[in-house]
Write a protein that holds these residues in place. Structure first.
Motif, PDB file in Angstrom:
ATOM      1  N   CYS A 168     -32.087  44.342 -19.352  1.00  0.00           N
ATOM      2  CA  CYS A 168     -31.663  43.342 -20.351  1.00  0.00           C
ATOM      3  C   CYS A 168     -30.962  42.146 -19.709  1.00  0.00           C
ATOM      4  O   CYS A 168     -30.748  41.127 -20.379  1.00  0.00           O
ATOM      5  CB  CYS A 168     -30.722  43.983 -21.366  1.00  0.00           C
ATOM      6  N   VAL A 188     -32.323  38.229 -19.793  1.00  0.00           N
ATOM      7  CA  VAL A 188     -33.290  38.032 -20.879  1.00  0.00           C
ATOM      8  C   VAL A 188     -32.564  37.352 -22.039  1.00  0.00           C
ATOM      9  O   VAL A 188     -31.571  37.888 -22.545  1.00  0.00           O
ATOM     10  CB  VAL A 188     -33.878  39.375 -21.348  1.00  0.00           C
ATOM     11  N   GLY A 209     -32.128  35.535 -27.844  1.00  0.00           N
ATOM     12  CA  GLY A 209     -32.877  34.948 -28.949  1.00  0.00           C
ATOM     13  C   GLY A 209     -32.817  33.439 -28.873  1.00  0.00           C
ATOM     14  O   GLY A 209     -32.253  32.870 -27.928  1.00  0.00           O
ATOM     15  N   VAL A 213     -29.385  39.362 -23.337  1.00  0.00           N
ATOM     16  CA  VAL A 213     -29.375  40.556 -24.178  1.00  0.00           C
ATOM     17  C   VAL A 213     -28.241  41.500 -23.783  1.00  0.00           C
ATOM     18  O   VAL A 213     -27.586  42.093 -24.652  1.00  0.00           O
ATOM     19  CB  VAL A 213     -30.736  41.280 -24.094  1.00  0.00           C
ATOM     20  N   ASP A 218     -30.903  46.789 -29.283  1.00  0.00           N
ATOM     21  CA  ASP A 218     -31.736  45.675 -28.804  1.00  0.00           C
ATOM     22  C   ASP A 218     -32.417  45.953 -27.466  1.00  0.00           C
ATOM     23  O   ASP A 218     -32.865  45.018 -26.795  1.00  0.00           O
ATOM     24  CB  ASP A 218     -30.895  44.396 -28.692  1.00  0.00           C
ATOM     25  N   LYS A 240     -35.779  44.286 -26.577  1.00  0.00           N
ATOM     26  CA  LYS A 240     -35.916  42.879 -26.194  1.00  0.00           C
ATOM     27  C   LYS A 240     -36.241  42.716 -24.712  1.00  0.00           C
ATOM     28  O   LYS A 240     -36.842  41.711 -24.318  1.00  0.00           O
ATOM     29  CB  LYS A 240     -34.639  42.107 -26.547  1.00  0.00           C
ATOM     30  N   THR A 253     -40.033  42.319 -24.143  1.00  0.00           N
ATOM     31  CA  THR A 253     -40.772  41.166 -24.654  1.00  0.00           C
ATOM     32  C   THR A 253     -41.506  40.455 -23.520  1.00  0.00           C
ATOM     33  O   THR A 253     -40.890  40.133 -22.498  1.00  0.00           O
ATOM     34  CB  THR A 253     -39.818  40.175 -25.341  1.00  0.00           C
ATOM     35  N   ARG A 280     -43.410  34.953 -24.616  1.00  0.00           N
ATOM     36  CA  ARG A 280     -42.950  34.932 -26.006  1.00  0.00           C
ATOM     37  C   ARG A 280     -41.479  34.537 -26.128  1.00  0.00           C
ATOM     38  O   ARG A 280     -41.004  34.301 -27.244  1.00  0.00           O
ATOM     39  CB  ARG A 280     -43.149  36.302 -26.653  1.00  0.00           C
ATOM     40  N   LEU A 281     -40.757  34.562 -25.031  1.00  0.00           N
ATOM     41  CA  LEU A 281     -39.327  34.252 -25.074  1.00  0.00           C
ATOM     42  C   LEU A 281     -39.105  32.813 -25.520  1.00  0.00           C
ATOM     43  O   LEU A 281     -39.935  31.946 -25.265  1.00  0.00           O
ATOM     44  CB  LEU A 281     -38.709  34.488 -23.690  1.00  0.00           C
ATOM     45  N   ARG A 285     -38.112  34.276 -28.388  1.00  0.00           N
ATOM     46  CA  ARG A 285     -38.284  35.097 -29.585  1.00  0.00           C
ATOM     47  C   ARG A 285     -38.684  36.513 -29.180  1.00  0.00           C
ATOM     48  O   ARG A 285     -39.266  36.724 -28.124  1.00  0.00           O
ATOM     49  CB  ARG A 285     -39.315  34.478 -30.526  1.00  0.00           C
ATOM     50  N   HIS A 286     -38.368  37.466 -30.056  1.00  0.00           N
ATOM     51  CA  HIS A 286     -38.589  38.874 -29.736  1.00  0.00           C
ATOM     52  C   HIS A 286     -39.287  39.592 -30.886  1.00  0.00           C
ATOM     53  O   HIS A 286     -38.823  40.644 -31.347  1.00  0.00           O
ATOM     54  CB  HIS A 286     -37.247  39.564 -29.427  1.00  0.00           C
ATOM     55  N   HIS A 307     -39.547  43.631 -31.309  1.00  0.00           N
ATOM     56  CA  HIS A 307     -38.684  44.336 -30.361  1.00  0.00           C
ATOM     57  C   HIS A 307     -38.095  45.605 -30.948  1.00  0.00           C
ATOM     58  O   HIS A 307     -37.703  46.511 -30.203  1.00  0.00           O
ATOM     59  CB  HIS A 307     -37.567  43.414 -29.859  1.00  0.00           C
TER      60      HIS A 307
END
Length: 372
Positions: free
Chosen positions: A194, A197, A200, A209, A234, A237, A240, A244-245, A247-248, A251
Motif C-alpha cells: 500500500c 499508492v 484516491g 493508502v 482498503d 487498493k 489496482t 487506473r490510478l 481511482r480504485h 477495490h
C-alpha cells in the motif's frame, strides 16, 4: 529461593499504570525445589520451560543470574524486577528510559537474538504512544529486516503481537514503526504493497493508502476488532492496475482475498479473519447505504448481522470519512429483525425465504417512510 515480580508488571507499577499480567523470576532454586514448595505448579514449555501457578508464569533467569537476565530482555523498560523486600533491580538504562519515555533495546543484539522482538517493539510503540523509539532500536529493526531475520518464525508469535497492537491506544504506531524500519515484509506484505499508492483522487484523499489506513485505525482505537477492520478495509487498493490510478474501482471485492491472506498468515482468530474480509468486501456498499434499494439494504444488513458486525461496519464507514449513519441503521435493522413469517407460510423452502425477504423489505421501507 527468591521470587521476584519482573517485566511489564513492574514497569506499569513504576509508570503508575494498572497492572494486569504478572510474571515472576525464580532465583537461587532449581525446578525440583520450586515444585516441592508449590506442588500445584505445572511445568510447560521445552526450549524455555516455565511453571504456571495461579495463572502466573514463573521462569528462571536467562544467563543464569538476575543481572544477566535483565541484560538479555527485549527493551530496557521491561528489564525491571521487584524483590519481595521491595528492592528494585533494573537494567542500567531502564529507570532513565522509563523517565524519558524511550523504547531502547537491552543490548546490541536484542533484535538479532529474537527477531520477533521487532513486532513486540512496534506493539509497545502503539501501547505507549508517548514513548519514542531510540536510534538503536530503529537501527536494530532495520538490520533484522535487511538480513532476512524476520522470516521463518512461529506465526502465532507474530500474530499475538499484531493482535495486542490492535487493542492499543494508538494502533497506527505499530504499522508506522514497522514501515519506517522496512519490517512490514514478509508478515504484513499486504500493507507494504500500500506504500506509495494514492488513496484516491486528490479532492478526497491527500495521502497514500498506507497513511490512510493508519488514520482510520487510530479513529477506530478502543475496539481491537474494529481496528483490524480498519487495517484490512482498503488492502484491495494496492491491487489496482497503475493505469487506473488514482481511482480504485472494484477495490472492495479485490481486497477480500488480501484481507483473508493476511489474517490467516498471522494465525489470527477466525472472528478477526472474517471481520477483515467483511470490511474489505462490504465497506463501499455500507458507504452508499442511503442510496441502496430496500432489497440490497436488507441483504447487506443480514450479512453483517450474521457476523455481528453491523455496528462496527458503520463505525468504520464514519472513520473512513463517510456519513454517520449508525442511528438510522440500527433503527432499520430493528424493523427488519422484528419481521416474522405467518405460521402457514413457514417451512416451505425457497418460497418461505422469498416471502421473508419481501416482508423485511417492506418493513424497512416503512421504517424509512415513517421517519420521512
Amino acid at each position: 529461593m527468591q521470587i521476584l515480580l519482573v517485566g511489564g508488571a513492574v514497569r506499569d507499577m513504576l509508570l503508575g499504570r494498572p497492572v494486569t499480567d504478572r510474571d515472576y523470576l525464580v532465583v537461587h532454586a532449581d525446578h525440583e525445589m520450586f515444585q516441592g514448595r508449590y506442588p500445584t505448579a505445572r511445568l510447560v514449555g521445552k526450549s524455555f520451560p516455565v511453571f504456571i501457578l495461579d495463572g502466573c508464569e514463573y521462569a528462571w533467569p536467562r544467563g543464569g543470574s538476575l543481572e544477566s537476565d535483565l541484560l538479555l530482555r527485549d527493551l530496557t523498560i521491561n528489564a525491571v524486577a521487584l524483590a519481595e523486600d521491595g528492592a528494585i533491580h533494573a537494567h542500567p538504562m531502564a529507570l532513565m528510559d522509563l523517565q524519558a519515555s524511550v523504547l531502547r533495546p537491552c543490548s546490541p543484539a536484542s533484535m538479532r537474538d529474537d527477531p520477533v522482538r521487532v513486532f513486540r517493539a512496534a506493539r509497545f510503540a502503539a501501547q505507549f504512544p508517548d514513548f519514542s523509539p531510540s536510534p538503536e532500536l530503529l537501527a536494530q529493526m532495520r538490520e533484522a529486516a535487511g538480513q532476512g531475520l524476520l522470516e521463518g518464525h512461529a506465526a502465532e508469535r507474530v500474530g499475538r503481537e499484531a493482535a495486542k497492537a490492535m487493542a492499543a491506544p494508538k494502533p497506527s504506531r505499530f504499522v508506522r514503526l514497522l514501515a519506517a524500519t522496512d519490517c512490514l515484509r514478509p508478515w504484513l506484505a499486504e500493507l507494504e504493497a500500500c506504500r506509495g499508492v494514492p488513496a484516491g483522487p486528490a479532492q478526497y484523499h491527500d495521502s497514500d493508502v498506507l497513511e490512510h489506513i493508519c488514520r482510520v485505525m487510530d479513529c477506530a482505537a478502543g475496539d481491537a476488532l474494529l481496528v483490524w477492520m480498519a487495517l484490512a478495509h482498503d488492502l484491495g487498493k494496492a491491487l489496482t492496475p497503475p493505469e487506473r490510478l488514482p481511482r480504485h474501482h472494484g477495490h472492495d471485492e479485490a481486497g477480500v482475498a488480501a484481507a483473508e491472506a493476511l489474517g490467516r498468515r498471522l494465525r489470527l482468530p477466525m472472528a478477526f479473519i472474517e471481520a477483515g474480509m467483511a470490511a474489505a468486501g462490504e465497506h463501499m456498499r455500507a458507504h452508499r447505504y442511503r442510496e441502496l434499494r430496500p432489497g440490497t439494504k436488507v441483504d447487506l444488513l443480514m450479512r453483517l448481522e450474521a457476523r455481528r458486525l453491523t455496528s462496527r461496519m458503520f463505525k468504520l464507514v464514519a472513520c473512513d470519512g463517510g456519513e454517520v449513519m449508525l442511528p438510522q441503521v440500527r433503527r432499520e435493522l430493528r424493523a427488519v429483525l422484528a419481521v416474522r413469517l405467518p405460521e402457514d407460510k413457514q417451512d416451505q423452502g425457497e418460497a418461505s425465504g422469498a416471502l421473508l425477504h419481501q416482508l423485511r423489505c417492506e418493513a424497512l421501507a416503512s421504517s424509512v417512510k415513517s421517519r420521512g
